[in-house]
Design a protein around this motif. Structure first.
Motif, PDB file in Angstrom:
ATOM      1  N   ARG A 165       0.846  -1.208  -0.172  1.00  8.57           N
ATOM      2  CA  ARG A 165      -0.008   0.172   0.133  1.00  8.57           C
ATOM      3  C   ARG A 165       0.947   1.325   0.029  1.00  8.57           C
ATOM      4  O   ARG A 165       1.769   1.218   0.648  1.00  8.57           O
ATOM      5  N   GLY A 166       0.583   2.216  -0.774  1.00 11.95           N
ATOM      6  CA  GLY A 166       1.268   3.412  -0.922  1.00 11.95           C
ATOM      7  C   GLY A 166       2.785   3.273  -1.812  1.00 11.95           C
ATOM      8  O   GLY A 166       2.484   2.588  -2.772  1.00 11.95           O
ATOM      9  N   ALA A 167       3.776   3.587  -1.236  1.00 11.14           N
ATOM     10  CA  ALA A 167       5.279   3.782  -2.102  1.00 11.14           C
ATOM     11  C   ALA A 167       6.066   4.058  -1.325  1.00 11.14           C
ATOM     12  O   ALA A 167       6.042   4.727  -0.303  1.00 11.14           O
ATOM     13  N   ILE A 168       7.313   3.565  -1.556  1.00 11.11           N
ATOM     14  CA  ILE A 168       8.697   3.558  -0.919  1.00 11.11           C
ATOM     15  C   ILE A 168       9.598   3.853  -2.015  1.00 11.11           C
ATOM     16  O   ILE A 168       9.430   3.635  -3.269  1.00 11.11           O
ATOM     17  N   TYR A 169      10.849   4.474  -1.517  1.00 11.81           N
ATOM     18  CA  TYR A 169      12.051   4.385  -2.218  1.00 11.81           C
ATOM     19  C   TYR A 169      12.943   3.363  -1.462  1.00 11.81           C
ATOM     20  O   TYR A 169      13.290   3.753  -0.268  1.00 11.81           O
ATOM     21  N   ASP A 170      13.206   2.363  -2.052  1.00 12.10           N
ATOM     22  CA  ASP A 170      13.978   1.064  -1.264  1.00 12.10           C
ATOM     23  C   ASP A 170      15.247   1.214  -1.624  1.00 12.10           C
ATOM     24  O   ASP A 170      15.741   1.387  -2.845  1.00 12.10           O
ATOM     25  N   VAL A 171      16.280   1.238  -0.653  1.00  6.48           N
ATOM     26  CA  VAL A 171      17.841   1.444  -0.734  1.00  6.48           C
ATOM     27  C   VAL A 171      18.412   0.212  -0.403  1.00  6.48           C
ATOM     28  O   VAL A 171      17.938  -0.326   0.750  1.00  6.48           O
ATOM     29  N   ILE A 172      19.232  -0.398  -1.039  1.00  6.09           N
ATOM     30  CA  ILE A 172      20.156  -1.197  -0.692  1.00  6.09           C
ATOM     31  C   ILE A 172      21.650  -1.094  -0.909  1.00  6.09           C
ATOM     32  O   ILE A 172      21.864  -0.344  -1.926  1.00  6.09           O
TER      33      ILE A 172
ATOM     34  N   THR B  87      31.440  -4.355  -6.171  1.00  2.00           N
ATOM     35  CA  THR B  87      30.520  -3.277  -6.057  1.00  2.00           C
ATOM     36  C   THR B  87      30.196  -3.089  -4.505  1.00  2.00           C
ATOM     37  O   THR B  87      29.218  -2.337  -4.105  1.00  2.00           O
ATOM     38  N   TYR B  88      31.146  -3.379  -3.942  1.00  5.71           N
ATOM     39  CA  TYR B  88      31.392  -3.221  -2.349  1.00  5.71           C
ATOM     40  C   TYR B  88      31.142  -1.792  -1.884  1.00  5.71           C
ATOM     41  O   TYR B  88      31.720  -0.761  -2.728  1.00  5.71           O
ATOM     42  N   LYS B  89      30.384  -1.396  -1.161  1.00  4.80           N
ATOM     43  CA  LYS B  89      29.949  -0.119  -0.793  1.00  4.80           C
ATOM     44  C   LYS B  89      29.151   0.758  -1.803  1.00  4.80           C
ATOM     45  O   LYS B  89      28.979   1.941  -1.484  1.00  4.80           O
ATOM     46  N   GLU B  90      28.701   0.173  -2.838  1.00 10.36           N
ATOM     47  CA  GLU B  90      27.677   0.766  -3.843  1.00 10.36           C
ATOM     48  C   GLU B  90      26.252   0.794  -3.493  1.00 10.36           C
ATOM     49  O   GLU B  90      26.096  -0.410  -2.615  1.00 10.36           O
ATOM     50  N   TRP B  91      25.423   1.494  -3.685  1.00 16.84           N
ATOM     51  CA  TRP B  91      24.024   1.454  -3.411  1.00 16.84           C
ATOM     52  C   TRP B  91      23.160   1.635  -4.649  1.00 16.84           C
ATOM     53  O   TRP B  91      23.647   2.167  -5.632  1.00 16.84           O
ATOM     54  N   ILE B  92      21.899   1.200  -4.655  1.00 19.43           N
ATOM     55  CA  ILE B  92      20.930   1.287  -5.450  1.00 19.43           C
ATOM     56  C   ILE B  92      19.488   1.666  -4.640  1.00 19.43           C
ATOM     57  O   ILE B  92      19.524   1.219  -3.634  1.00 19.43           O
ATOM     58  N   GLY B  93      18.921   2.566  -5.500  1.00 19.66           N
ATOM     59  CA  GLY B  93      17.462   2.771  -4.635  1.00 19.66           C
ATOM     60  C   GLY B  93      16.393   2.481  -6.120  1.00 19.66           C
ATOM     61  O   GLY B  93      16.685   2.748  -7.183  1.00 19.66           O
ATOM     62  N   VAL B  94      15.548   1.880  -5.714  1.00 17.97           N
ATOM     63  CA  VAL B  94      14.288   1.378  -6.348  1.00 17.97           C
ATOM     64  C   VAL B  94      12.921   1.718  -5.729  1.00 17.97           C
ATOM     65  O   VAL B  94      12.560   1.802  -4.700  1.00 17.97           O
TER      66      VAL B  94
ATOM     67  N   GLU C  23      21.895 -11.883   0.958  1.00 19.06           N
ATOM     68  CA  GLU C  23      22.558 -11.672   2.228  1.00 19.06           C
ATOM     69  C   GLU C  23      23.716 -10.543   2.192  1.00 19.06           C
ATOM     70  O   GLU C  23      24.468 -10.455   1.144  1.00 19.06           O
ATOM     71  N   ARG C  24      24.136 -10.085   3.240  1.00 19.19           N
ATOM     72  CA  ARG C  24      25.140  -9.221   3.634  1.00 19.19           C
ATOM     73  C   ARG C  24      25.110  -7.781   2.736  1.00 19.19           C
ATOM     74  O   ARG C  24      26.089  -7.290   2.290  1.00 19.19           O
ATOM     75  N   PHE C  25      23.742  -7.552   2.594  1.00 17.20           N
ATOM     76  CA  PHE C  25      23.338  -6.121   2.239  1.00 17.20           C
ATOM     77  C   PHE C  25      22.694  -5.352   3.243  1.00 17.20           C
ATOM     78  O   PHE C  25      21.921  -5.994   4.153  1.00 17.20           O
ATOM     79  N   GLY C  26      22.870  -4.026   3.050  1.00 19.14           N
ATOM     80  CA  GLY C  26      22.374  -3.099   4.144  1.00 19.14           C
ATOM     81  C   GLY C  26      21.040  -2.945   3.647  1.00 19.14           C
ATOM     82  O   GLY C  26      20.767  -2.777   2.116  1.00 19.14           O
ATOM     83  N   HIS C  27      19.880  -2.605   4.192  1.00 22.30           N
ATOM     84  CA  HIS C  27      18.701  -2.439   3.561  1.00 22.30           C
ATOM     85  C   HIS C  27      17.794  -1.311   4.309  1.00 22.30           C
ATOM     86  O   HIS C  27      17.776  -1.346   5.524  1.00 22.30           O
ATOM     87  N   GLY C  28      17.204  -0.434   3.601  1.00 24.55           N
ATOM     88  CA  GLY C  28      16.369   0.768   4.269  1.00 24.55           C
ATOM     89  C   GLY C  28      15.324   1.314   3.217  1.00 24.55           C
ATOM     90  O   GLY C  28      15.399   0.868   1.932  1.00 24.55           O
ATOM     91  N   PHE C  29      14.467   2.063   3.792  1.00 23.29           N
ATOM     92  CA  PHE C  29      13.450   2.757   2.921  1.00 23.29           C
ATOM     93  C   PHE C  29      12.904   3.899   3.458  1.00 23.29           C
ATOM     94  O   PHE C  29      12.986   3.977   4.796  1.00 23.29           O
ATOM     95  N   ILE C  30      12.313   4.820   2.467  1.00 28.42           N
ATOM     96  CA  ILE C  30      11.563   5.972   2.849  1.00 28.42           C
ATOM     97  C   ILE C  30      10.454   6.011   2.316  1.00 28.42           C
ATOM     98  O   ILE C  30      10.262   5.453   1.073  1.00 28.42           O
ATOM     99  N   THR C  31       9.279   6.269   3.121  1.00 29.33           N
ATOM    100  CA  THR C  31       8.034   6.314   2.560  1.00 29.33           C
ATOM    101  C   THR C  31       7.842   7.388   1.568  1.00 29.33           C
ATOM    102  O   THR C  31       8.031   8.559   2.307  1.00 29.33           O
ATOM    103  N   LEU C  32       7.097   7.208   0.521  1.00 28.26           N
ATOM    104  CA  LEU C  32       6.621   8.444  -0.222  1.00 28.26           C
ATOM    105  C   LEU C  32       5.260   8.707  -0.190  1.00 28.26           C
ATOM    106  O   LEU C  32       4.680   9.805  -0.938  1.00 28.26           O
TER     107      LEU C  32
END
Length: 188
Positions: free
Chosen positions: A78-85, A94-101, A115-124
């Motif tokens: 429901r809704g929308a996020i910008y998801d970052v890993i 690609t160590y220490k590189e990130w993408i957002g989707v 595995e071994r990826f950081g993960h977070g998001f912000i709600t839009l």
């Protein structure tokens, strides 16, 4: 399902292959066999739901240490996020590189987080729900975090956060906890 590998090896954007007619569409959002064909960990043990009341809520960046590293399949329901890993594998090109989707409820798009990826998001949007299937049980002693604005990564968030938990605000600067020490043992 349609699997598109990102610039971060092993991380995939997954779209539902839609069989459409006058009723709408039908498609799969999970198939163990298809995940195994793409050599992706498919042993889901837990599904988490995150409800976020207001636009600009930031959660992350989270990961778990060995032997509790988890893969995640993230979908906004429901809704929308910008998801970052973030790729936290020191041996990776690609160590220490990130993408957002951007993930939205309407797109049905998902992000597979290795595995071994950081993960977070912000709600839009206000009242945004996120569901993620994980391959390890939550283990508090193995949980770690990276500040959302850590200069080691320079993540470009699409909007400024307005709500961050106290826990996520105080993560220390990034330290590689996956790199083996000189005696061959993992740090921490």
């Amino acid at each position: 399902m349609i699997f598109t590998e990102t610039k971060l090896k092993g991380a995939f954007i997954i779209d539902v292959k839609r069989l459409e007619d006058e009723r709408g569409f039908f498609g799969r959002s999970w198939c163990q066999r298809e995940f195994e064909e793409h050599v992706l960990t498919a042993n889901v043990v837990q599904t988490n739901v995150s409800h976020n009341k207001i636009k600009g809520t930031l959660r992350g960046m989270h990961y778990q240490l060995s032997p509790y590293e988890e893969t995640k399949l993230v979908r906004c329901t429901r809704g929308a996020i910008y998801d970052v890993i973030i790729d936290l594998r020191p041996e990776s090109p690609t160590y220490k590189e990130w993408i957002g989707v951007e993930l939205t409820a309407d797109s049905f798009r998902m992000l597979f987080v290795p595995e071994r990826f950081g993960h977070g998001f912000i709600t839009l949007e206000d009242n945004t729900d996120v569901t993620y299937q994980v391959t390890q049980f939550y283990t508090p002693g193995a949980e770690r975090g990276i500040r959302w604005d850590d200069p080691a990564f320079n993540i470009e968030w699409p909007i400024e956060p307005v709500l961050i938990s106290e826990k996520d605000k105080v993560h220390p600067p990034y330290v590689n906890e996956f790199e083996p020490s000189t005696d061959g043992k993992q740090l921490v």
